[in-house]
Design a protein around this motif. Structure first.
Motif, PDB file in Angstrom:
ATOM      1  N   VAL A   1     -15.736   3.759  -5.570  1.00 46.00           N
ATOM      2  CA  VAL A   1     -14.440   3.369  -5.012  1.00 46.00           C
ATOM      3  C   VAL A   1     -13.648   2.696  -6.123  1.00 46.00           C
ATOM      4  CG1 VAL A   1     -13.270   1.924  -3.309  1.00 46.00           C
ATOM      5  CG2 VAL A   1     -15.403   3.085  -2.707  1.00 46.00           C
ATOM      6  N   ALA A   2     -12.426   3.150  -6.338  1.00 45.41           N
ATOM      7  CA  ALA A   2     -11.625   2.661  -7.461  1.00 45.41           C
ATOM      8  C   ALA A   2     -11.434   1.150  -7.380  1.00 45.41           C
ATOM      9  CB  ALA A   2     -10.274   3.363  -7.485  1.00 45.41           C
ATOM     10  N   LEU A   3     -11.600   0.519  -8.528  1.00 43.27           N
ATOM     11  CA  LEU A   3     -11.311  -0.904  -8.639  1.00 43.27           C
ATOM     12  C   LEU A   3      -9.795  -1.085  -8.713  1.00 43.27           C
ATOM     13  CD1 LEU A   3     -13.981  -1.642 -11.370  1.00 43.27           C
ATOM     14  CD2 LEU A   3     -14.165  -2.206  -8.952  1.00 43.27           C
ATOM     15  N   ILE A   4      -9.320  -2.193  -8.233  1.00 44.22           N
ATOM     16  CA  ILE A   4      -7.890  -2.474  -8.318  1.00 44.22           C
ATOM     17  C   ILE A   4      -7.715  -3.913  -8.774  1.00 44.22           C
ATOM     18  CG2 ILE A   4      -7.723  -3.088  -5.863  1.00 44.22           C
ATOM     19  CD1 ILE A   4      -4.885  -1.747  -5.992  1.00 44.22           C
ATOM     20  N   ASP A   5      -6.903  -4.103  -9.789  1.00 40.75           N
ATOM     21  CA  ASP A   5      -6.644  -5.449 -10.298  1.00 40.75           C
ATOM     22  C   ASP A   5      -5.140  -5.722 -10.225  1.00 40.75           C
ATOM     23  OD1 ASP A   5      -5.510  -4.052 -12.428  1.00 40.75           O
ATOM     24  OD2 ASP A   5      -7.253  -4.301 -13.728  1.00 40.75           O
ATOM     25  N   TRP A   6      -4.770  -6.950 -10.575  1.00 35.53           N
ATOM     26  CA  TRP A   6      -3.378  -7.344 -10.440  1.00 35.53           C
ATOM     27  C   TRP A   6      -2.479  -6.551 -11.389  1.00 35.53           C
ATOM     28  CZ3 TRP A   6       0.360  -8.336  -7.698  1.00 35.53           C
ATOM     29  CH2 TRP A   6       1.556  -8.895  -8.176  1.00 35.53           C
ATOM     30  N   HIS A   7      -2.977  -6.197 -12.571  1.00 35.96           N
ATOM     31  CA  HIS A   7      -2.186  -5.404 -13.515  1.00 35.96           C
ATOM     32  C   HIS A   7      -1.741  -4.087 -12.870  1.00 35.96           C
ATOM     33  CE1 HIS A   7      -0.845  -3.501 -17.210  1.00 35.96           C
ATOM     34  NE2 HIS A   7      -1.667  -2.497 -16.975  1.00 35.96           N
ATOM     35  N   GLN A   8      -2.661  -3.415 -12.182  1.00 33.43           N
ATOM     36  CA  GLN A   8      -2.324  -2.164 -11.499  1.00 33.43           C
ATOM     37  C   GLN A   8      -1.432  -2.419 -10.286  1.00 33.43           C
ATOM     38  OE1 GLN A   8      -6.411  -1.131 -10.742  1.00 33.43           O
ATOM     39  NE2 GLN A   8      -6.392   0.491 -12.284  1.00 33.43           N
ATOM     40  N   ALA A   9      -1.806  -3.417  -9.492  1.00 25.38           N
ATOM     41  CA  ALA A   9      -1.061  -3.701  -8.263  1.00 25.38           C
ATOM     42  C   ALA A   9       0.379  -4.079  -8.570  1.00 25.38           C
ATOM     43  CB  ALA A   9      -1.750  -4.822  -7.488  1.00 25.38           C
ATOM     44  N   ARG A  10       0.588  -4.858  -9.622  1.00 22.98           N
ATOM     45  CA  ARG A  10       1.943  -5.277  -9.978  1.00 22.98           C
ATOM     46  C   ARG A  10       2.831  -4.070 -10.269  1.00 22.98           C
ATOM     47  NH1 ARG A  10       1.895  -9.013 -14.911  1.00 22.98           N
ATOM     48  NH2 ARG A  10       1.355  -7.042 -15.915  1.00 22.98           N
ATOM     49  N   GLN A  11       2.272  -3.073 -10.938  1.00 23.40           N
ATOM     50  CA  GLN A  11       3.050  -1.862 -11.228  1.00 23.40           C
ATOM     51  C   GLN A  11       3.437  -1.129  -9.945  1.00 23.40           C
ATOM     52  OE1 GLN A  11       1.534   0.506 -14.718  1.00 23.40           O
ATOM     53  NE2 GLN A  11      -0.112  -1.010 -14.634  1.00 23.40           N
ATOM     54  N   ILE A  12       2.504  -1.102  -8.990  1.00 25.19           N
ATOM     55  CA  ILE A  12       2.789  -0.437  -7.717  1.00 25.19           C
ATOM     56  C   ILE A  12       3.917  -1.170  -6.982  1.00 25.19           C
ATOM     57  CG2 ILE A  12       1.847   0.078  -5.421  1.00 25.19           C
ATOM     58  CD1 ILE A  12      -0.850   0.604  -6.836  1.00 25.19           C
ATOM     59  N   TYR A  13       3.851  -2.505  -6.973  1.00 23.17           N
ATOM     60  CA  TYR A  13       4.914  -3.267  -6.308  1.00 23.17           C
ATOM     61  C   TYR A  13       6.248  -3.111  -7.040  1.00 23.17           C
ATOM     62  CZ  TYR A  13       1.569  -5.443  -3.151  1.00 23.17           C
ATOM     63  OH  TYR A  13       0.615  -5.654  -2.180  1.00 23.17           O
ATOM     64  N   ASP A  14       6.211  -3.011  -8.375  1.00 20.45           N
ATOM     65  CA  ASP A  14       7.443  -2.789  -9.135  1.00 20.45           C
ATOM     66  C   ASP A  14       8.080  -1.446  -8.764  1.00 20.45           C
ATOM     67  OD1 ASP A  14       7.196  -5.204 -10.422  1.00 20.45           O
ATOM     68  OD2 ASP A  14       6.397  -4.383 -12.288  1.00 20.45           O
ATOM     69  N   VAL A  15       7.232  -0.419  -8.631  1.00 17.21           N
ATOM     70  CA  VAL A  15       7.736   0.901  -8.227  1.00 17.21           C
ATOM     71  C   VAL A  15       8.321   0.827  -6.818  1.00 17.21           C
ATOM     72  CG1 VAL A  15       7.072   3.275  -7.654  1.00 17.21           C
ATOM     73  CG2 VAL A  15       6.215   2.213  -9.747  1.00 17.21           C
ATOM     74  N   ARG A  16       7.623   0.132  -5.934  1.00 18.82           N
ATOM     75  CA  ARG A  16       8.112   0.001  -4.560  1.00 18.82           C
ATOM     76  C   ARG A  16       9.479  -0.680  -4.524  1.00 18.82           C
ATOM     77  NH1 ARG A  16       4.442  -2.672  -0.223  1.00 18.82           N
ATOM     78  NH2 ARG A  16       6.372  -2.192   0.917  1.00 18.82           N
ATOM     79  N   ILE A  17       9.629  -1.765  -5.263  1.00 17.85           N
ATOM     80  CA  ILE A  17      10.918  -2.468  -5.261  1.00 17.85           C
ATOM     81  C   ILE A  17      12.017  -1.547  -5.768  1.00 17.85           C
ATOM     82  CG2 ILE A  17      12.235  -4.241  -6.483  1.00 17.85           C
ATOM     83  CD1 ILE A  17       9.950  -6.162  -6.063  1.00 17.85           C
ATOM     84  N   ALA A  18      11.744  -0.825  -6.855  1.00 14.77           N
ATOM     85  CA  ALA A  18      12.765   0.051  -7.444  1.00 14.77           C
ATOM     86  C   ALA A  18      13.199   1.136  -6.470  1.00 14.77           C
ATOM     87  CB  ALA A  18      12.236   0.669  -8.733  1.00 14.77           C
TER      88      ALA A  18
ATOM     89  N   ILE B   1      -0.957   2.234  -2.113  1.00 17.41           N
ATOM     90  CA  ILE B   1      -0.096   1.291  -1.393  1.00 17.41           C
ATOM     91  C   ILE B   1      -0.788   0.833  -0.112  1.00 17.41           C
ATOM     92  CG2 ILE B   1       2.063   1.077  -0.079  1.00 17.41           C
ATOM     93  CD1 ILE B   1       3.349   2.971  -2.143  1.00 17.41           C
ATOM     94  N   SER B   2      -1.417   1.767   0.588  1.00 14.09           N
ATOM     95  CA  SER B   2      -2.091   1.440   1.850  1.00 14.09           C
ATOM     96  C   SER B   2      -3.259   0.491   1.632  1.00 14.09           C
ATOM     97  CB  SER B   2      -2.573   2.722   2.536  1.00 14.09           C
ATOM     98  OG  SER B   2      -1.476   3.520   2.944  1.00 14.09           O
ATOM     99  N   ARG B   3      -4.013   0.689   0.536  1.00 12.75           N
ATOM    100  CA  ARG B   3      -5.115  -0.242   0.232  1.00 12.75           C
ATOM    101  C   ARG B   3      -4.591  -1.654   0.059  1.00 12.75           C
ATOM    102  NH1 ARG B   3      -9.152   1.181  -4.502  1.00 12.75           N
ATOM    103  NH2 ARG B   3     -10.268  -0.585  -3.614  1.00 12.75           N
ATOM    104  N   LEU B   4      -3.487  -1.791  -0.655  1.00 10.61           N
ATOM    105  CA  LEU B   4      -2.910  -3.118  -0.852  1.00 10.61           C
ATOM    106  C   LEU B   4      -2.382  -3.682   0.465  1.00 10.61           C
ATOM    107  CD1 LEU B   4      -1.008  -2.450  -4.206  1.00 10.61           C
ATOM    108  CD2 LEU B   4      -2.966  -3.978  -3.891  1.00 10.61           C
ATOM    109  N   ARG B   5      -1.798  -2.824   1.301  1.00  8.95           N
ATOM    110  CA  ARG B   5      -1.289  -3.300   2.598  1.00  8.95           C
ATOM    111  C   ARG B   5      -2.431  -3.832   3.464  1.00  8.95           C
ATOM    112  NH1 ARG B   5       3.079   1.303   3.208  1.00  8.95           N
ATOM    113  NH2 ARG B   5       4.946   0.125   2.690  1.00  8.95           N
TER     114      ARG B   5
END
Length: 243
Positions: free
Chosen positions: A90-107, A178-182
């Motif tokens: 199962v893919a690991l997720i860290d803040w570096h990756q998550a931050r990029q996803i949130y940046d894309v979402r905001i944009a 995105i769903s994993r973070l949600r």
């Protein structure tokens, strides 16, 4: 001879409507893919957990070839990665990756909600209102997967109504991550209440056809979720020795 040709030409065209498949059948592979995707998103498999083909075959009741196809697909979605000497995990997720996803979402999302608010028709507003009612009902049940389904429908309506079909295609490719973070943020105190409340603020701005307020509400919603994720993931990283 000419009469025969005329008869053939005048014959009515065959009705081919019966060939149309309105509801394509769900294949075993698609069922297995959905089950395993949902299990990972819901946290039934932990980040970094090894995914053993034989075990998955027994758990899902499908063949090894189906499991291999499913694992390959989930790797393209970013839910699975291949670790040296371990195979699929199962893919690991860290803040570096998550931050990029949130940046894309905001944009993407702030632009989409602003354009939706600018152009929203009565039909769009009614559809969003119905989705929010469904979201409120599922939030009280505290069922993450049904909350995710309603949330996805909410944003799909916004993107498409705002004329952002290509942007929605990009979001869909990121949707599993995105769903994993949600789900992770939903597990925190009161997020199943505050999340839908923020989405209702977005809707209220759309209902008033106020693009600036919609942008601001969307930005606040994503920023709040990002801060929760940052706290969780950075804490998790410290406990794991900063993986």
């Amino acid at each position: 001879m000419s009469q025969n040709l005329f008869a053939q030409a005048a014959a009515p065209a065959p009705n081919l409507e019966s060939l149309r498949i309105d509801t394509p059948p769900v294949t075993l592979r698609e069922m297995a893919l959905e089950r395993l995707r949902n299990a990972i998103i819901a946290g039934l498999f932990s980040p970094g957990q090894r995914l053993v083909e034989r075990t998955l075959c027994d758990q899902l009741g499908v063949s090894r070839s189906v499991i291999r196809e499913v694992l390959r697909h989930l790797e393209t979605e970013g839910l699975i990665e291949t670790a040296p000497k371990q195979g699929p995990i199962v893919a690991l997720i860290d803040w570096h990756q998550a931050r990029q996803i949130y940046d894309v979402r905001i944009a993407l999302e702030t632009t989409a909600v602003a354009d939706c608010a600018r152009n929203a028709t009565s039909a769009t507003k009614e559809k969003l209102k119905a989705v929010l009612k469904d979201l409120d009902r599922n939030s009280r049940k505290n069922d993450p997967l049904t909350i995710l389904a309603a949330t996805t429908q909410f944003y799909e309506t916004i993107f498409l109504s705002g004329g952002h079909e290509i942007a929605w295609d990009i979001v869909k490719r990121l949707n599993s991550r995105i769903s994993r973070l949600r789900v992770m943020t939903l597990a925190t105190t009161n997020r199943t209440v505050s999340g839908p409340a923020r989405m209702r603020e977005i809707f209220n701005a759309i209902e008033r056809n106020d693009p600036n307020a919609a942008d601001a509400a969307c930005r606040a919603h994503i920023s709040e979720a990002a801060e929760i994720a940052r706290t969780l993931l950075e804490s998790e990283g410290r406990h794991d020795g900063g993986r």
